[in-house]
Enzyme design. Structure first.
Site, PDB file in Angstrom:
ATOM      1  CB  SER A 213      -0.862   0.034   1.266  1.00  0.00           C
ATOM      2  OG  SER A 213      -1.624  -1.126   1.354  1.00  0.00           O
TER       3      SER A 213
ATOM      4  CG  HIS B 250      -2.220  -0.515  -4.281  1.00  0.00           C
ATOM      5  ND1 HIS B 250      -2.533   0.785  -3.976  1.00  0.00           N
ATOM      6  CD2 HIS B 250      -2.560  -1.239  -3.182  1.00  0.00           C
ATOM      7  CE1 HIS B 250      -3.039   0.842  -2.757  1.00  0.00           C
ATOM      8  NE2 HIS B 250      -3.063  -0.373  -2.265  1.00  0.00           N
TER       9      HIS B 250
ATOM     10  CD  GLU C  99      -2.280   3.822  -6.478  1.00  0.00           C
ATOM     11  OE1 GLU C  99      -2.359   3.103  -5.474  1.00  0.00           O
ATOM     12  OE2 GLU C  99      -2.146   5.053  -6.399  1.00  0.00           O
TER      13      GLU C  99
ATOM     14  CG  ASN D 278      -3.251   3.662   0.649  1.00  0.00           C
ATOM     15  OD1 ASN D 278      -4.333   3.648   1.207  1.00  0.00           O
ATOM     16  ND2 ASN D 278      -2.747   2.604   0.031  1.00  0.00           N
TER      17      ASN D 278
HETATM   18  N1  LIG Z   1      -6.098  -4.678   3.594  1.00  0.00           N
HETATM   19  C1  LIG Z   1      -6.308  -3.855   2.573  1.00  0.00           C
HETATM   20  O1  LIG Z   1      -7.402  -3.305   2.377  1.00  0.00           O
HETATM   21  C2  LIG Z   1      -5.192  -3.620   1.572  1.00  0.00           C
HETATM   22  C3  LIG Z   1      -5.509  -2.970   0.360  1.00  0.00           C
HETATM   23  C4  LIG Z   1      -4.508  -2.837  -0.609  1.00  0.00           C
HETATM   24  C5  LIG Z   1      -3.230  -3.317  -0.342  1.00  0.00           C
HETATM   25  N2  LIG Z   1      -2.942  -3.924   0.846  1.00  0.00           N
HETATM   26  C6  LIG Z   1      -1.582  -4.452   1.050  1.00  0.00           C
HETATM   27  O2  LIG Z   1      -1.624  -5.853   0.841  1.00  0.00           O
HETATM   28  C7  LIG Z   1      -0.617  -6.499   1.644  1.00  0.00           C
HETATM   29  C8  LIG Z   1      -1.279  -7.550   2.506  1.00  0.00           C
HETATM   30  O3  LIG Z   1      -2.220  -6.925   3.356  1.00  0.00           O
HETATM   31  P1  LIG Z   1      -3.397  -7.764   4.039  1.00  0.00           P
HETATM   32  O4  LIG Z   1      -4.390  -6.760   4.513  1.00  0.00           O
HETATM   33  O5  LIG Z   1      -3.835  -8.867   3.130  1.00  0.00           O
HETATM   34  O6  LIG Z   1      -2.608  -8.371   5.314  1.00  0.00           O
HETATM   35  P2  LIG Z   1      -3.023  -9.600   6.237  1.00  0.00           P
HETATM   36  O7  LIG Z   1      -2.444  -9.321   7.568  1.00  0.00           O
HETATM   37  O8  LIG Z   1      -4.504  -9.876   6.130  1.00  0.00           O
HETATM   38  O9  LIG Z   1      -2.268 -10.865   5.556  1.00  0.00           O
HETATM   39  C9  LIG Z   1      -0.887 -10.944   5.447  1.00  0.00           C
HETATM   40  C10 LIG Z   1      -0.498 -12.407   5.265  1.00  0.00           C
HETATM   41  O10 LIG Z   1       0.899 -12.470   4.932  1.00  0.00           O
HETATM   42  C11 LIG Z   1       1.443 -13.614   5.547  1.00  0.00           C
HETATM   43  N3  LIG Z   1       2.890 -13.480   5.608  1.00  0.00           N
HETATM   44  C12 LIG Z   1       3.648 -12.704   6.431  1.00  0.00           C
HETATM   45  N4  LIG Z   1       4.956 -12.857   6.163  1.00  0.00           N
HETATM   46  C13 LIG Z   1       5.044 -13.741   5.130  1.00  0.00           C
HETATM   47  C14 LIG Z   1       6.125 -14.324   4.407  1.00  0.00           C
HETATM   48  N5  LIG Z   1       7.379 -14.011   4.690  1.00  0.00           N
HETATM   49  N6  LIG Z   1       5.843 -15.204   3.435  1.00  0.00           N
HETATM   50  C15 LIG Z   1       4.552 -15.540   3.154  1.00  0.00           C
HETATM   51  N7  LIG Z   1       3.483 -15.033   3.813  1.00  0.00           N
HETATM   52  C16 LIG Z   1       3.729 -14.150   4.785  1.00  0.00           C
HETATM   53  C17 LIG Z   1       0.748 -13.679   6.911  1.00  0.00           C
HETATM   54  O11 LIG Z   1       0.833 -14.981   7.465  1.00  0.00           O
HETATM   55  C18 LIG Z   1      -0.685 -13.266   6.538  1.00  0.00           C
HETATM   56  O12 LIG Z   1      -1.487 -14.396   6.225  1.00  0.00           O
HETATM   57  C19 LIG Z   1       0.057  -5.376   2.436  1.00  0.00           C
HETATM   58  O13 LIG Z   1       1.215  -4.975   1.753  1.00  0.00           O
HETATM   59  C20 LIG Z   1      -0.992  -4.276   2.436  1.00  0.00           C
HETATM   60  O14 LIG Z   1      -0.427  -2.997   2.588  1.00  0.00           O
HETATM   61  C21 LIG Z   1      -3.901  -4.090   1.813  1.00  0.00           C
END
Ligand SMILES: NC(=O)c1ccc[n+]([C@@H]2O[C@H](COP(=O)([O-])OP(=O)(O)OC[C@H]3O[C@@H](n4cnc5c(N)ncnc54)[C@H](O)[C@@H]3O)[C@@H](O)[C@H]2O)c1
Length: 295
Positions: A118, A139, A151, A189
């Site tokens: 993000s 993104h 994005e 963001n």
């Molecule tokens: N939540 C949102 O609305 C949103 C929107 C756009 C982008 N993002 C981005 O997407 C990414 C994930 O966010 P999320 O909300 O899905 O997080 P989340 O916490 O729901 O999930 C993250 C997952 O990554 C896993 N993980 C951690 N380290 C790891 C590794 N080394 N290898 C493999 N898996 C690993 C964890 O076990 C977990 O299941 C982030 O970079 C976030 O900024 C989030």
């Protein structure tokens, strides 16, 4: 391009895997946590049922989509044949830098390495790989199967060929790609998070309650969801992490995270994923069960 690896099977990873699999790609879904992988498969199955119920997809598409997804806890096995990796692991700089260094050793030289980050710099992520021209930001928005935007973030070294490949691929997924340059928060963001932070400050300073703040933005600004509920959906830990990147990246105090947000994250109230944030939720569901806590 046929073989896609998605790293991280949380909120975003399961949606990204779902979307690629539904469009006929072979998806390897990798997470360090086996229970996160099982939860992701369950979520994808439930979301496919919802799409069938709405008439968005045929009944037969469910089995075909699920058959396109394999799960791995070992990244070497999950990423070896990837033509594209979409990394959606936890929003943490050190985790992402370590993952991309590892991926650039595991993957084929011409594989494209994309991050769904993000806010973390694509240029910085690319710099730890052996082929920074092949690193790009992809993104997706939450919930991925529903939201149209991708994005597409060009790092300093990202090539035109890689950018155009990702733009074409995004359209194959039925999404609308928008190309932006790599600066803190990109576009989405940089604009969204200060609004969410301001909504939290408005609550923190006692100007109005959760219901009032969200209602003003929904009915007054025609936002489909109020900023506090949206923060719960995104994850309060994710919001805090992005604000910290904006604050550090621009060195401007206007991005300083509200102390209430910091406290809620410290207390483990992360929004929908923990069942409690600005609202409380039925565990495992996005349905609001309790109206605003801070009124
Ligand atoms: N939540 C949102 O609305 C949103 C929107 C756009 C982008 N993002 C981005 O997407 C990414 C994930 O966010 P999320 O909300 O899905 O997080 P989340 O916490 O729901 O999930 C993250 C997952 O990554 C896993 N993980 C951690 N380290 C790891 C590794 N080394 N290898 C493999 N898996 C690993 C964890 O076990 C977990 O299941 C982030 O970079 C976030 O900024 C989030």
């Amino acid at each position: 391009m046929k073989n896609i690896t998605v790293i991280g099977s949380g909120t975003m990873g399961n949606g990204i895997a779902h979307t690629f699999a539904q469009n006929g790609f072979n998806v390897s879904l990798v997470d360090i946590n086996e229970s996160a992988l099982q939860k992701a498969l369950q979520t994808i199955s439930t979301n496919l049922d919802r799409q069938i119920k709405k008439g968005a997809i045929e009944e037969s598409a469910k089995a075909a989509t699920l058959a396109n997804i394999k799960t791995f806890t070992n990244i070497n096995e999950g990423a070896a044949t990837a033509e594209l990796v979409v990394e959606a692991a936890t929003e943490n700089r050190d985790i992402k830098l370590k993952l991309f260094k590892q991926l650039s050793e595991i993957c084929k030289d011409n594989a494209i390495l994309a991050s769904n980050t993000s806010s973390i710099s694509i240029t910085e992520i690319a710099a730890v790989t052996t082929n920074p021209g092949n690193v790009i930001g992809m993104h997706f928005m939450n919930p991925v199967p529903v939201m149209k935007l991708i994005e597409v973030i060009r790092g300093y070294a990202t090539t035109d060929t890689v950018t155009n490949t990702i733009i074409d691929l995004s359209r194959q997924l039925g999404k609308e790609p928008v190309e932006v340059n790599d600066y803190p928060g990109f576009v989405a963001n940089r604009i969204l998070m200060p609004m969410i932070n301001e909504a939290i400050y408005t609550l923190f300073e006692g100007v109005a309650g959760v219901y009032e703040i969200d209602t003003v933005m929904k009915l007054g600004m025609a936002h489909p969801m109020g900023p506090l509920q949206l923060a719960d959906f995104i994850g309060l830990d994710v919001c805090l992490a992005i604000l910290k990147v904006l604050h550090a990246g621009f060195g401007n105090s206007k991005y300083a995270p509200c102390p209430l947000l910091v406290n809620m994250v410290t207390a483990g109230h992360l929004g929908v994923k923990t069942g409690s944030g600005f609202y409380t939720y039925t565990p495992g569901s996005k349905d609001l069960v309790v109206a605003p806590k801070f009124v």
